[in-house]
Scaffold this motif. Structure first.
Motif, mmCIF file in Angstrom:
data_model
loop_
_atom_site.group_PDB
_atom_site.id
_atom_site.type_symbol
_atom_site.label_atom_id
_atom_site.label_comp_id
_atom_site.label_asym_id
_atom_site.label_seq_id
_atom_site.Cartn_x
_atom_site.Cartn_y
_atom_site.Cartn_z
ATOM 1 N N TYR A 84 -21.994 5.116 -34.389
ATOM 2 C CA TYR A 84 -23.282 5.613 -34.697
ATOM 3 C C TYR A 84 -24.105 4.441 -34.161
ATOM 4 O O TYR A 84 -23.802 3.487 -33.274
ATOM 5 N N SER A 111 -9.229 9.786 -32.853
ATOM 6 C CA SER A 111 -8.811 10.399 -34.117
ATOM 7 C C SER A 111 -9.289 9.757 -35.268
ATOM 8 O O SER A 111 -9.302 10.225 -36.551
ATOM 9 N N ALA A 112 -9.886 8.676 -35.227
ATOM 10 C CA ALA A 112 -10.408 8.020 -36.352
ATOM 11 C C ALA A 112 -11.701 7.797 -36.257
ATOM 12 O O ALA A 112 -12.621 7.297 -37.207
ATOM 13 N N PRO A 163 -11.268 2.843 -33.804
ATOM 14 C CA PRO A 163 -10.858 3.274 -35.185
ATOM 15 C C PRO A 163 -11.766 3.396 -36.219
ATOM 16 O O PRO A 163 -11.639 2.997 -37.336
ATOM 17 N N SER A 164 -13.156 3.771 -35.746
ATOM 18 C CA SER A 164 -14.080 3.919 -36.933
ATOM 19 C C SER A 164 -15.156 4.894 -36.312
ATOM 20 O O SER A 164 -15.287 5.291 -35.014
ATOM 21 N N PRO A 165 -15.811 5.402 -37.127
ATOM 22 C CA PRO A 165 -17.130 6.099 -36.876
ATOM 23 C C PRO A 165 -17.871 5.521 -35.699
ATOM 24 O O PRO A 165 -18.187 4.296 -35.770
ATOM 25 N N THR A 213 -17.551 -0.969 -40.563
ATOM 26 C CA THR A 213 -17.443 0.073 -39.486
ATOM 27 C C THR A 213 -18.126 -0.315 -38.225
ATOM 28 O O THR A 213 -17.832 0.149 -37.040
ATOM 29 N N GLN A 214 -18.782 -1.445 -38.244
ATOM 30 C CA GLN A 214 -19.734 -1.714 -37.295
ATOM 31 C C GLN A 214 -18.981 -2.597 -36.016
ATOM 32 O O GLN A 214 -19.360 -2.218 -35.046
ATOM 33 N N SER A 235 -14.930 9.671 -37.287
ATOM 34 C CA SER A 235 -15.126 10.527 -38.358
ATOM 35 C C SER A 235 -16.339 11.111 -38.080
ATOM 36 O O SER A 235 -16.651 12.231 -38.540
ATOM 37 N N PHE A 236 -17.324 10.705 -37.539
ATOM 38 C CA PHE A 236 -18.646 11.448 -37.027
ATOM 39 C C PHE A 236 -19.305 10.386 -35.991
ATOM 40 O O PHE A 236 -19.002 9.386 -35.797
ATOM 41 N N LEU A 237 -20.293 11.187 -35.187
ATOM 42 C CA LEU A 237 -21.202 10.694 -34.422
ATOM 43 C C LEU A 237 -22.661 10.985 -34.842
ATOM 44 O O LEU A 237 -22.740 12.056 -35.683
ATOM 45 N N ASP A 238 -23.475 9.947 -34.458
ATOM 46 C CA ASP A 238 -25.006 10.280 -34.931
ATOM 47 C C ASP A 238 -25.765 10.841 -33.420
ATOM 48 O O ASP A 238 -24.999 10.536 -32.415
#
Lengths: 759, 759
Positions: free
Chosen positions: B540, B649-650, B536-538, B498-499, B652-655
């Motif tokens: 963080y 849309s992809a 396209p990924s979370p 995801t990075q 899925s989360f934020l920190d």
């Protein structure tokens, strides 16, 4: 052209599956760079590239020729002198954290600055000792050089020779660890590992520095109280130290305690004033400098050393000492700690540097910073200094007093040099407890970070957990090991975050193309027999089971179990048919038997495997409607689901394990005649699946649709189609009844099952 | 109702921002369970719950009363006898892997089965020794009990007493490790940690078992060649062992080598036959059993032991030995290994059990399995057995010969019991090398897994990397430490995946509501001044910088830099205006000066901070069009971007870190008058942001739109609006020219800038 028509969203286009869309809109053939291509670019050679690399290795070659003497020199000089004075004090104070004589702190504030001047890319940071780093070096020193706890309270009364040799060994350990961490930084820089800092999140840094502040606090207690504390090895050392201190608290030197409390109080108050009247003061009051001068004078004037038996800085060796060769044996014992020191040192320096680079809008290069710090530490360590990074407060002084380039840094080093070679002896009567109090004076900000916990808890539980765990790890395991554990834990939280996704069932809101969580709105529309299931996270080995469980919960049945029951039922029907007990009647099954004995309870493993295969109706002259009643004693759970839509728009990747799992799930659903649609994926996703041979005769790539709405329309259309076909073909289609003629049938019962014959 | 109209996707609805949608469709108030609620449910108490827990602790209480003696007993007996014979042989062979006398392997095949009978939830697995686990225990034994390398070749000629005491200590270590790992399993089971197995992905298990097979292979070499190999501690031990073996290869016992090669060959061939004619053979040929009987007979008949000096199984202690108390001291030294053994043992048993539970459709309980295995290991370890799990082949025998319940397991234990107490002496002449060869005979499948590498490389690079790294870790670091490292590495790959997301710029395809990667299609439409950016990924802490970089690359400029340039320009314009050098003319700026001197090159830190603030035009009597030409010498980069759409849309989360970063990015864009829209997020996402106080006067929650198309329509509408307003108000609006009257202007130049006056 897209034209806005009032506030209306109006779209008319064909329903698109991924395949249909690909037919209408040809994709361009793009060459995707492979790993080899990237490697080639990376390894290609040219004069220009060589020149650029050479220049980037010596940033001074770029900025020094462009130096504007007239405009910058004056402010650099002012900044250099202020920074230099702070550096002297901090060097002395932080040397106590390393548990070596204060004078070595001056080396740590001198040597690294020289090399950084040539190699560094930041114009504003002041390289030199940093409390947390000094602490980390100190932890290693204390571990490898146990001080004898039987030593007398006043270290100057104990045998001098023994003490100085211990000190020498301590310096040796500190220098060795510094050189080793320098080597690690250099290697990382050469290997372009500058990106590692991104793994230190804000919550982690906050928790870590708070823990470091606690460590500093505890480690300074012995100087403030003037107690002898034996060395304690890393895990749990903080508790052991506290235990040692409190067990001999009655031996406290009151003079030291009082001095440090007074200093601490004054420093706190003045710092508060500095903060509050920031705007009105031309420069912050240099309270540390003032207090040092006063304390030194008072201590000298009243001869504190002999009168109150306080510990003083003592003999400052004037000038330099010969460089030392690091001990390879120590390398082995300290590789873990050195790694931690290298990372923390770089992380701090880089984050401070990037604050200024952002502010003054010039580029810094992480990898070059690693190289610069690495060389600085190797150089500084060889000359008996200890690990250098940057201190936030000192860099703040350098920048706020007008420092423009590293010329200011160089000048601050010259101030340190003057203290080393000429006026260091003036500091000899200074109490160590005063230095300790000055070091503590800087901790307030870090300790205030405890307030973060509550703030983070309200905002994000995971971030809060990272803070707390980092703090606990760093307190309990020590800073080096604690950092490693925290980073590992932090990365684990990324896995946690995606591991238990909040899967939901969607339904249509407002009868257009909007689909939302079914539980959230009241007026929802869900076509009969259709479920829309959304998974809002990537799917991989650790959550494919969870995904499957949630999907099974959502549809309300386990497809594999249904498949097995149907296959079992089919077996029985076949058996009945073979025995001639089953006849097709136009109205469905008519069975005249109720007690048909089922002798197949026991299946061997081969037979069970058969039950998992697709239902094969090829040899039957009729089709079976599984949702209708079947002949007596054959019971199959009825399911109303005919279409399942998986919204994968937030599934950013699948791994091999999850692909295999997903395929199995799809197969199970398809084998019980549930159409599966996957929507919202991007093209790369499908390409990846193709590459992994995901598709076969059963799971086809025609299951992909662009949006949920496309899939829903497709489903409605298909249903419409089949209904109209059924209606139109009903005339031709004959329905047959099965009649079961049993020999031993005791009771007669009729059940009619609509069956559709096959042609 | 949604009606399909041919193959058409037709939608007409209002354009929806998240807020507008919320107004039209009221959300239901849902109570979200808090952490406390879940805790309450978890800790609540009732008679029913207590009963359920009690029942789940003793699964036998559920299944034994339901045992169908008539139907199941016979097949359980057949299965039990077959499994028992296999268990005897495997016990003897795997004891060699632990480096203890073979007879102890029988205890490992007996005791755990008894407790599992009462506590286990799987009906089909055969609990007992497992090669990989035996290896892991063996590694600990070899580390803690160094065998003297000076021992004579034939261990039976060496001083018996010395040898047997060494053996006794080895057994002690093995038993202690077993008990400790049992305790760990039990504790994990009680704490409901059964879910840990999900962290072992298929690629990891494949790589790990392959490495284990290599370890087994190497460890058996010494028995096959009959060489004395000193113990080597874990990291790199495999290379040290190989070195030892090859350095004394000339001492090989030819008789042992020949025997084992013959056995190995026969076993391989017959296993191949078993495999190939699986369908035709009623039961697989029990080749191991046959070979053992033959080899024992031949060895006894020709007195191999004395004639060829081979090592034999030797004295089998008939009956049992008293239980031992594990050594607490050893606990400390082996806690790490025991943890590995506990996890691997459970993982293997659980995965085999779940295969059968899936096949025969009954539930198994991971936590109860942990408890059952834990108790079994504590029990078995106390009676000098070693760590038990299940062997794939033995469980295969138990299931395929018809085993229905753990009654079969119990019967297999009785067979082992008979061997222990009565007929064990028959096996005394058996060569150890034969046992080693039989152990190796099972490795083919595991070693064949090397083919995985190529397959994985083609499918998924990350999975391939996991395989390779797991293999290397397990080979180099040993199985225990290697497993820990592999799991850590594997979790890291999730972060890697995801990075570095493949961010892309989207554009409209086909002029409807479909947006795809701009690079992929040829006929794309991108409204002027609009960019659609997809991540396209979370997002963080580890990729927020990367995200920012990609976004800056995509829009082509750094918003912060533009903001600063504009603020700087504004300062100059203000200065000009103050000096009265600037006049407003209806056609824009008219300046009669070219050489306006710029004296503001040097900014202090406070001034720089000012430049980052929003552009404040409140005190200016006119507005400035930054994209037009400004008065002489004031140059600001022109940007055409007016709207930026972020497709989340992809995401899925934020920190917390990424939220702060994202907010900063949004602010920077908004301050240079670029409208930002975020689309495709679900409601939870926005709620989370609200909770984290993400929104303020600058960044409002009105930036959320349902889809890209909604945002695009909104943008077009807004633009339309402003154009028409501009056109309609043009009559009223006056345009003014600025005239700069300079005193020292040398050249006159005119530049006209359209400015819009403010009301």
């Amino acid at each position: 052209m897209i034209e806005p028509i009032g506030n209306q969203y109006i779209v008319a286009r064909p329903v698109y599956s991924a395949n249909a869309f690909a037919e209408d809109h040809k994709k361009k053939l793009r060459y995707h760079k492979t790993f080899l291509d990237n490697l080639k670019v990376c390894c290609s050679c040219s004069t220009q590239k060589a020149k650029r690399i050479a220049l980037s290795l010596f940033p001074i070659a770029s900025w020094l020729p462009a130096y504007r003497i007239k405009e910058w020199l004056l402010s650099d000089i002012v900044s250099g002198i202020s920074t230099g004075l702070v550096a002297v004090l901090q060097g002395l104070a932080f040397a106590l954290l390393v548990s070596i004589p204060p004078s070595y702190g001056l080396y740590a504030a001198f040597f690294p600055v020289i090399t950084y001047f040539f190699l560094g890319t930041s114009k504003h940071i002041s390289v030199g000792p940093f409390p947390v780093l000094s602490m980390m070096v100190g932890a290693v020193v204390l571990r490898l050089v146990p001080t004898t706890s039987t030593m007398s309270l006043d270290i100057f009364n104990s045998s001098m020779s023994n003490d100085s040799s211990t000190d020498e060994y301590k310096v040796m350990v500190a220098a060795t660890v510094t050189v080793l961490s320098g080597i690690i930084q250099l290697v990382m820089g050469v290997l372009q590992f500058g990106f590692v800092v991104i793994y230190l999140s804000e919550s982690l840094i906050s928790g870590f520095t708070t823990a470091a502040a606690i460590h500093v606090l505890v480690s300074q207690l012995k100087f403030i109280l003037q107690l002898q504390v034996p060395a304690h090895t890393d895990p749990f050392s903080i508790f052991k130290v506290l235990n040692s201190i409190f067990s001999q608290i009655e031996k406290t030197n009151i003079a030291d305690l009082v001095t440090s409390l007074i200093i601490l109080l004054i420093v706190f108050v003045v710092k508060e004033i500095n903060q509050r009247y920031k705007a009105k003061l031309p420069v912050p009051i240099p309270i540390e400098l003032i207090m040092t001068v006063i304390a030194t004078g008072v201590s000298y004037g009243f001869d504190f050393k002999n009168r109150f038996n306080v510990a003083v800085v003592g003999k400052m060796q004037s000038g330099f000492q010969p460089p030392i060769t690091p001990d390879i044996q120590i390398f082995q014992d300290t590789i873990g700690d050195s790694f931690g020191i290298a990372i923390v040192g770089f992380a701090v320096a880089f984050s401070v540097a990037s604050v200024y680079s952002l502010k003054y809008d010039y580029p810094i290069d992480g990898n070059q910073e690693l190289i610069a710090l690495g060389v600085s530490n190797i150089f500084g360590g060889s000359f008996r200094g200890f690990a250098a990074s940057t201190s936030l407060s000192r860099s703040g002084v350098q920048e706020s007093t007008g420092g423009k380039t590293q010329i200011a840094g160089l000048l601050s080093a010259i101030i340190v040099l003057i203290v080393i070679v000429a006026i260091g002896f003036l500091l000899e009567p200074l109490q160590k407890s005063v230095l300790a109090a000055l070091a503590l004076g800087n901790l307030k900000g870090m300790l205030m970070q405890f307030a973060e916990i509550g703030r983070l808890w309200r905002k994000d539980k995971y971030d809060c957990l990272i803070w707390i765990m980092t703090f606990i790890f760093a307190i309990v395991l020590g800073l080096g090991l604690g950092l490693a554990a925290s980073v590992a834990f932090q990365l684990l939280t990324i896995v946690f975050r995606t591991q238990f996704p909040k899967c939901s069932i969607l339904a249509n809101v407002g009868r257009s193309n909007i689909y939302k969580n079914k539980k959230d709105y009241s007026d929802m529309y869900e076509p009969e027999g259709v479920k829309i299931f959304r998974c809002p996270s990537p799917i991989y080995f650790a959550n494919i089971q969870f995904f499957k469980q949630k999907l099974t919960d959502a549809v309300g049945f386990n497809p594999l179990r249904i498949l097995r029951k149907r296959n079992k039922a089919l077996k029985k029907i076949r058996k009945l048919q073979k025995k001639g007990l089953l006849q097709v009647t136009p109205k469905g099954f008519i069975c005249t038997i109720d007690g048909f004995k089922d002798s197949e309870d026991e299946l061997d493993s081969h037979q069970i495997e058969e039950l998992d295969q697709p239902i094969n109706l090829a040899d039957l002259p009729f089709q079976i409607d599984w949702n209708a009643d079947l002949p007596v004693n054959i019971v199959v759970p009825k399911i109303s689901l005919h279409s399942l839509i998986l919204d994968f728009s937030a599934v950013s990747f699948l791994d091999i394990s999850s692909m295999r799992g997903l395929k199995k799930i799809l197969q199970e659903f398809m084998r019980i005649k549930v159409d599966v649609y996957i929507v919202g994926t991007d093209d790369d996703f499908i390409e990846k699946l193709v590459q992994c041979e995901f598709f076969d005769d059963e799971v086809k790539d025609s299951i992909f649709f662009l949006t949920i709405h496309d899939a829903i329309l497709q489903i409605l259309m298909k249903k419409d189609d089949s209904t109209s076909k059924f209606n139109s073909s009903q005339g031709k289609d004959a329905k047959f009844d099965f009649t079961i003629n049993t020999n031993g049938g005791l009771r007669n019962r009729e059940c009619q099952v609509p069956v559709e014959t096959k042609f």
